[in-house]
Design a protein around this motif. Sequence first.
Motif, PDB file in Angstrom:
ATOM      1  N   GLU A   1      -2.570  -8.569  -1.632  1.00  0.00           N
ATOM      2  CA  GLU A   1      -2.675  -7.241  -1.034  1.00  0.00           C
ATOM      3  C   GLU A   1      -2.063  -7.214   0.363  1.00  0.00           C
ATOM      4  OE1 GLU A   1      -6.707  -5.918  -1.172  1.00  0.00           O
ATOM      5  OE2 GLU A   1      -6.662  -5.583  -3.335  1.00  0.00           O
ATOM      6  N   ALA A   2      -2.266  -8.272   1.156  1.00  0.00           N
ATOM      7  CA  ALA A   2      -1.691  -8.333   2.499  1.00  0.00           C
ATOM      8  C   ALA A   2      -0.167  -8.370   2.422  1.00  0.00           C
ATOM      9  CB  ALA A   2      -2.219  -9.557   3.236  1.00  0.00           C
TER      10      ALA A   2
ATOM     11  N   ARG B   1       1.641  -7.146   0.031  1.00  0.00           N
ATOM     12  CA  ARG B   1       2.095  -5.833  -0.444  1.00  0.00           C
ATOM     13  C   ARG B   1       2.078  -4.819   0.691  1.00  0.00           C
ATOM     14  NH1 ARG B   1      -0.698  -1.310  -3.042  1.00  0.00           N
ATOM     15  NH2 ARG B   1      -2.563  -2.443  -2.460  1.00  0.00           N
ATOM     16  N   GLN B   2       1.046  -4.881   1.543  1.00  0.00           N
ATOM     17  CA  GLN B   2       0.947  -3.931   2.648  1.00  0.00           C
ATOM     18  C   GLN B   2       2.020  -4.197   3.709  1.00  0.00           C
ATOM     19  OE1 GLN B   2      -3.092  -4.145   4.002  1.00  0.00           O
ATOM     20  NE2 GLN B   2      -3.882  -2.956   2.290  1.00  0.00           N
ATOM     21  N   THR B   3       2.288  -5.454   4.005  1.00  0.00           N
ATOM     22  CA  THR B   3       3.325  -5.757   4.990  1.00  0.00           C
ATOM     23  C   THR B   3       4.701  -5.444   4.426  1.00  0.00           C
ATOM     24  OG1 THR B   3       3.427  -8.064   4.298  1.00  0.00           O
ATOM     25  CG2 THR B   3       1.992  -7.542   6.159  1.00  0.00           C
TER      26      THR B   3
ATOM     27  N   SER C   1       5.348  -2.956   2.319  1.00  0.00           N
ATOM     28  CA  SER C   1       5.541  -1.501   2.247  1.00  0.00           C
ATOM     29  C   SER C   1       5.645  -0.883   3.643  1.00  0.00           C
ATOM     30  CB  SER C   1       4.390  -0.859   1.472  1.00  0.00           C
ATOM     31  OG  SER C   1       3.164  -1.071   2.163  1.00  0.00           O
ATOM     32  N   ALA C   2       5.188  -1.605   4.682  1.00  0.00           N
ATOM     33  CA  ALA C   2       5.252  -1.078   6.040  1.00  0.00           C
ATOM     34  C   ALA C   2       6.660  -1.175   6.615  1.00  0.00           C
ATOM     35  CB  ALA C   2       4.267  -1.852   6.940  1.00  0.00           C
ATOM     36  N   GLN C   3       7.482  -2.034   6.064  1.00  0.00           N
ATOM     37  CA  GLN C   3       8.837  -2.201   6.602  1.00  0.00           C
ATOM     38  C   GLN C   3       9.785  -1.188   6.054  1.00  0.00           C
ATOM     39  OE1 GLN C   3       9.930  -6.209   5.752  1.00  0.00           O
ATOM     40  NE2 GLN C   3       8.513  -7.068   7.244  1.00  0.00           N
TER      41      GLN C   3
END
Length: 57
Positions: free
Chosen positions: A48-49, A51-53, A55-57
């Motif tokens: 999950e971490a 995936r979140q990093t 999608s933030a880029q």
Amino acid sequence: MDYVSALVPPVVMAGFFIALVVTIVKSQGGANKAKEDAAVDAVIARAEAARQTGSAQ
């Protein structure tokens, strides 16, 4: 005697399958359950971490 040689392989495979199922059932829970759950939670959190990093880029 052909019927004996025809029945032996399925009986042997059934015996191994039953032993496998018994081993799986016995290994569920117990002392290792918390350790296994923690390992799975860590893998999910890492995914999950990532995936979140990503999608933030």
